[in-house]
Write an enzyme that holds these catalytic residues in place. Sequence first.
Site, PDB file in Angstrom:
ATOM      1  CB  SER A   1       6.839  -0.693   3.135  1.00 49.73           C
ATOM      2  OG  SER A   1       7.787  -1.481   2.474  1.00 49.73           O
TER       3      SER A   1
ATOM      4  CE  LYS B   1       9.939  -3.858   0.496  1.00 52.06           C
ATOM      5  NZ  LYS B   1       9.274  -4.428  -0.683  1.00 52.06           N
TER       6      LYS B   1
ATOM      7  CD  GLU C   1       4.226  -7.487  -0.601  1.00 55.36           C
ATOM      8  OE1 GLU C   1       4.185  -7.001   0.554  1.00 55.36           O
ATOM      9  OE2 GLU C   1       4.210  -6.782  -1.623  1.00 55.36           O
TER      10      GLU C   1
ATOM     11  CE  LYS D   1       4.120  -2.750  -5.060  1.00 59.61           C
ATOM     12  NZ  LYS D   1       5.543  -3.119  -5.041  1.00 59.61           N
TER      13      LYS D   1
END
Length: 377
Positions: free
Chosen positions: A146, A174, A224, A273
């Site tokens: 990530s 991101k 996402e 998560k």
Amino acid sequence: MTITIDRIELRVFEMPLAQPFTISGGTLTKKEGILLTLFDRSGLTGYGEAPLESVPIYLSETLPGGHAFLRDVLLPELRGLSIPVPDDDPLSGIRGLREQWSRFKGFEFSKAAIEQALCDLAAQMKKISLQTLFGGARKTIDVGESLGIKPTIQSTLEEVDLRLQQGYKRIKLKIKPGHDRSLVEAVRAAHPDIPLMVDANSAYTLADVSLFKSFDTYNLMMIEQPLSHDDIIDHATLAEQIRTPICLDESILCLRHARQAIETDAAGIINIKPSRVGGPIESMSIHDLCLSKKIPVWCGGMFETGIGRAFNIALASLPGFTLPADMSPSSLLFTYDLVSDPFEVINGEITVRTAPGLGFTPDQEAIKRATVATDTL
Ligand code: OSB
Ligand code: MG
């Protein structure tokens, strides 16, 4: 067998992040969290971690809020309590406690830390690994990287190269408004075939549909959490208009949210998560639902130390976790870890530990070094 909590240590800890991590809502410059230690009457010790931040840029639960809730509300109820660990269903007592605490709204991360520590104790009592306790079987976990938002596209391209060389099995970028299309375009141009996805951490609205339509040309695995952190319905509206699957992260805090996201076609993929959904038990329920509905899941992370990651790894070994996890090793994220035997990612894989309990050894010196406040109950 029965867990009886004699003593509790509640710590706030802090350690350096190897590099700052920027998401759409802001920048994390240090690793903060809550470490919970439960001392059972039998002499066993259980650990749990709440990977909370002081500033609510991901979700609304904060470290100071979670800390006060644990110290003043939940932990006083836990102390002295007896929790059965029956042979035929070792998690049933912990499940009962969850139900009792469902009257307290929210605070998923804080509740998860207690559940983790109880699961650690239950696994040790039964002399089984967390993986066995949760019903996982996979021997290795596939890991993706990530990447935070960086000052330049060039620096992102360099890190992508590095992580691919190291064997990470997918790249997550991101994004935020103004730092989205050109970034994806550049990474896709440099790497036409890699598994690639983006994570917006809820920075967009339905006014941005045309941007997400344009992403369809980049063959992304998923987008996402493009829209609001507490939304399902607008995600369903967006999903109807694009081909790229939507993966929900922030919007899924419990099994009910997962069910509603699946029923409305808001999510084609779910990021589980474990801390965000209140712990391992709810994670297992969401996993089971998704498996039965053929919704792929993967294990997300919140930069947990080796203690929090122990639970994530065990859960990610369940059969429905078919996509690479966010599970970078502490050697990449921090300058040290809270366990003395941290995992490494080798060729994009983590080997699942099989020793009883955590499978990792909490490092008491490192824990002391990182601790900024301790309460003992
Ligand atoms: O959305 O997955 C996210 C870190 C902080 C806040 C939000 C997120 C993340 C990560 C961490 O991507 C990934 C990891 O734990 O390795
Ligand atoms: Mg996310």
